[in-house]
Design a protein around this motif. Structure first.
Motif, PDB file in Angstrom:
ATOM      1  N   LEU A  32       1.099  -0.961   0.679  1.00 40.08           N
ATOM      2  CA  LEU A  32       0.218  -0.159   0.085  1.00 40.08           C
ATOM      3  C   LEU A  32       1.032   1.028  -0.073  1.00 40.08           C
ATOM      4  CD1 LEU A  32      -3.259   1.059  -0.541  1.00 40.08           C
ATOM      5  CD2 LEU A  32      -3.153   0.991   2.309  1.00 40.08           C
ATOM      6  N   HIS A  33       1.744   0.941   0.815  1.00 36.21           N
ATOM      7  CA  HIS A  33       2.936   2.232   0.813  1.00 36.21           C
ATOM      8  C   HIS A  33       4.572   2.266   0.773  1.00 36.21           C
ATOM      9  CE1 HIS A  33      -0.377   4.240   2.611  1.00 36.21           C
ATOM     10  NE2 HIS A  33      -0.298   3.114   3.714  1.00 36.21           N
ATOM     11  N   GLN A  34       4.628   1.551  -0.972  1.00 34.36           N
ATOM     12  CA  GLN A  34       5.776   1.279  -1.028  1.00 34.36           C
ATOM     13  C   GLN A  34       6.906   2.274  -1.409  1.00 34.36           C
ATOM     14  OE1 GLN A  34       5.929  -0.797  -4.512  1.00 34.36           O
ATOM     15  NE2 GLN A  34       8.035  -1.061  -4.522  1.00 34.36           N
ATOM     16  N   ASP A  35       6.682   3.774  -2.123  1.00 33.22           N
ATOM     17  CA  ASP A  35       7.547   4.567  -1.951  1.00 33.22           C
ATOM     18  C   ASP A  35       7.572   4.735  -0.802  1.00 33.22           C
ATOM     19  OD1 ASP A  35       7.462   4.177  -4.935  1.00 33.22           O
ATOM     20  OD2 ASP A  35       5.673   5.605  -5.466  1.00 33.22           O
ATOM     21  N   GLN A  36       6.721   5.402  -0.288  1.00 35.85           N
ATOM     22  CA  GLN A  36       6.942   5.793   1.151  1.00 35.85           C
ATOM     23  C   GLN A  36       7.825   5.216   2.040  1.00 35.85           C
ATOM     24  OE1 GLN A  36       3.657   6.086  -0.032  1.00 35.85           O
ATOM     25  NE2 GLN A  36       2.651   7.885   0.686  1.00 35.85           N
ATOM     26  N   ARG A  37       7.089   3.959   2.097  1.00 33.65           N
ATOM     27  CA  ARG A  37       8.354   3.386   2.982  1.00 33.65           C
ATOM     28  C   ARG A  37       9.734   2.826   2.502  1.00 33.65           C
ATOM     29  NH1 ARG A  37       9.635  -2.255   4.147  1.00 33.65           N
ATOM     30  NH2 ARG A  37       8.832  -3.578   6.382  1.00 33.65           N
ATOM     31  N   HIS A  38       9.704   2.974   0.776  1.00 32.61           N
ATOM     32  CA  HIS A  38      11.148   3.272   0.681  1.00 32.61           C
ATOM     33  C   HIS A  38      12.255   3.859   0.982  1.00 32.61           C
ATOM     34  CE1 HIS A  38      14.600   2.118  -1.915  1.00 32.61           C
ATOM     35  NE2 HIS A  38      14.368   3.324  -2.770  1.00 32.61           N
ATOM     36  N   LEU A  39      11.647   5.372   0.489  1.00 33.71           N
ATOM     37  CA  LEU A  39      11.848   6.274   0.744  1.00 33.71           C
ATOM     38  C   LEU A  39      12.540   6.580   2.405  1.00 33.71           C
ATOM     39  CD1 LEU A  39      13.126   9.198  -0.173  1.00 33.71           C
ATOM     40  CD2 LEU A  39      10.702  10.093  -0.151  1.00 33.71           C
ATOM     41  N   GLY A  40      11.582   6.331   3.348  1.00 35.88           N
ATOM     42  CA  GLY A  40      11.848   6.285   4.806  1.00 35.88           C
ATOM     43  C   GLY A  40      12.913   5.890   5.810  1.00 35.88           C
TER      44      GLY A  40
END
Length: 178
Positions: A32-40
């Motif tokens: 659900l949050h691939q981009d935010q998780r990766h960037l975090g």
């Protein structure tokens, strides 16, 4: 408060805040949050890399990194363990320092090859403030992710005041009518 007790408090705060931020990142659903998780994770890895670089500077050793982040993104569990280990290193390092050692200016090289020169005081302050800045960025990513329907996320309380009152609960009783 002299510098060493303040640094000990600040680095306890950093360890607490890093652990809570990485916990919150772990609550993000990868699908659900691939981009935010990766960037975090990338931002928290950047903090780790910078902390390792300054750890080397403080010990007058060559930098273990030639860039401000690693090419590969670590797994969250590995990142969590590495942060915990390095946060503990800083906490163990502080009691070995005298006022003279804190004031000592050390030469080093930045990752771009340029020369640098900072006191241990300045390096320690940089590590704490640098991490705080980037945890703020991760906090914004988490806030954005929490607005997505279907997201269950316990937001971290990454503030120094909250840490102080959790670390020393008796502070809540100060100034209260007896």
């Amino acid at each position: 408060m002299s510098a060493l007790p303040l640094y000990a408090q600040m680095f306890r705060y950093q360890a607490w805040a890093n652990a809570d931020m990485l916990r919150a990142l772990g609550e993000l659903e990868p699908a659900l949050h691939q981009d935010q998780r990766h960037l975090g994770i990338r931002l928290m890895n950047h903090c780790l890399v910078i902390n390792q670089i300054f750890q080397a500077h403080l010990q007058r050793q060559p930098s273990p990194h030639s860039a401000v982040n690693t090419k590969d993104t670590p797994a969250l569990d590995a990142l969590r363990a590495a942060h915990a280990t390095l946060d503990q290193w800083y906490l163990d390092y502080l009691p070995s320092l005298s006022a003279e050692a804190l004031a000592e200016r050390l030469p080093f090289r930045f990752t771009d090859g340029e020369a640098g020169y900072m006191s241990r005081n300045e390096m320690l302050a940089h590590v704490v403030t640098h991490n705080t800045y980037h945890r703020g960025e991760v906090g914004m990513l988490l806030k954005q992710a929490s607005a997505v329907p279907g997201t269950t996320l316990t937001m971290p309380w990454d503030t120094y005041a909250v840490f102080l009152h959790q670390d020393e609960p008796a502070r809540r009783q100060q100034g209260q009518p007896g």
